[in-house]
Design a protein around this motif. Sequence first.
Motif: not given
Length: 521
Positions: A313-320
């Motif tokens: 999906s080319f998604c980032s990790r979840w933010s803090l």
Amino acid sequence: MNLLFSGWRCSILLLILSILQCPLLLIGCFKLNCCGYLTVEPAPLVLLGSNLTIYCHRENCSHWKNIYMVVNEKQCTVEKINSTTVSYSLVNIQTALTTVICRTWNPSGKTLVCGLDLKAGLPPDKPQNVRCETWRSAPFLECTWERGRETHLNTIYNISVSRENGTQIILTHVNGSAKVPRSAIDEDGKYQVNVMAHNHFGSSQSDPVYLCLEDMVIPEAPRIVQITFESTTLAALLQWNTTESSRYLKSYIRLRTGNGSWEAREATEIREGLVRVLGLAPLTEYTFQMRTCHLRRTLNPSCTNSTANSQKSFCSRWSLSAEARSPGKGPSQQLQVWRILRNLGADKGQNVTVMWKPPPPEDFSGEVQFYKISAENMEERNYSAVLRQCTFQVPAGLQAVSVSAATLYGTSPPANVSLRRSGVSGTLLREVLPADNGSALLVSWLWLREETGGELLHFVLEWAGLAVTEPQWKRLANDQNNTSITARDSESDSHVLFIYLIDLIDSFSVCRLDSLELRSL
């Protein structure tokens, strides 16, 4: 094989049941005062679903009568083998840990023979959905996979990264995920990744995954920098930023309250770096996280033959996480309003009695502080929250006043009260009948729409006692043609009933259609 002789033994479990039937104890070593020992066939470590036999052997026990075993706190009858040995069989073991205690009983009390812990587990499943990801500022690649069924045993995972020509460059022993140094990976190289799993009962290996570095780079995790709330809608406005261009990134939000589970929420983009999240509850502690996904990224087909990575999906990790408490909700609905007019004569204006219904409690937080009435060229007036009407003089020519409810968290939208009469007459056929139980009057009517020519907004039903000056009223929907007046709605035995039509003839106007004298409810 005797695993537990008299003396010290150390448990490898985080929590164990004391063989003296004490409460759960922390990991550690403890003294066993055994007068015998236990053995197991085929072994104290078995596959889940297996059968085994436990033998209790006498060694230095002064009493050897009334022997029994306690298996996971349940007393079980044993089978005598000879003068020094008894046995108990366990069939189809379905628990990962089984605690066994062998005891004897005599009139003076119980004697501990000994005890042991049996462990059961499974061979590792084939690792699935192997994925490796990194981001531009990360010094490593992180590879993850799905482990499958719980083995209940210590299971070791080895990850192998090899170049296209078969040269192995990394072999790492890990448990749940692996970090591979970026320095070992060429920007233009093609690599094969394998994950091997091994424990006491067997081994398994994943399908090979072929990757290029460009396909492993995901967006940098965004950062939530500020959270504000819109009091009337209880929408949260999340301001965020990232170290890379957000032109082709879409943001996704999840939230939770307390220690609850994460819940995905739709986010509406207001502008670059600002999104709105709707549907929040008032006066609630929220934890927010967000991530971004590329809208136009595609994989290099020459590098990927893995189903898992072809669906990447080319998604980032979840933010803090970012925490914020939602404010109270201000009222969002207009009040129901009505009025009674009394002319004071030419050029003297008129007295107006303005009436309102309190806002519904579910529409706002807290309590109403006061009501305010305003109009053009008239000083704003505030009235106590306990009042439901007020009377004042207005100048001639004033077309309308507005009424709002003020709370700690906002003010309701102004509700206009028209002071105009349209002069349009309507035809209203009505019937007034007592209810079966005699506690109410049923009122019905028929409005001939073609005679007004306006857009019907709603009806107002007003009634007042002949001896009581304070009127009572209901606002009714434009498609309603009947209602009831109950005894609790009444304050006298005799009433005059008025029915009004509120429409949009000539901007906004009120037309009185007819009246009727009512008798006792």
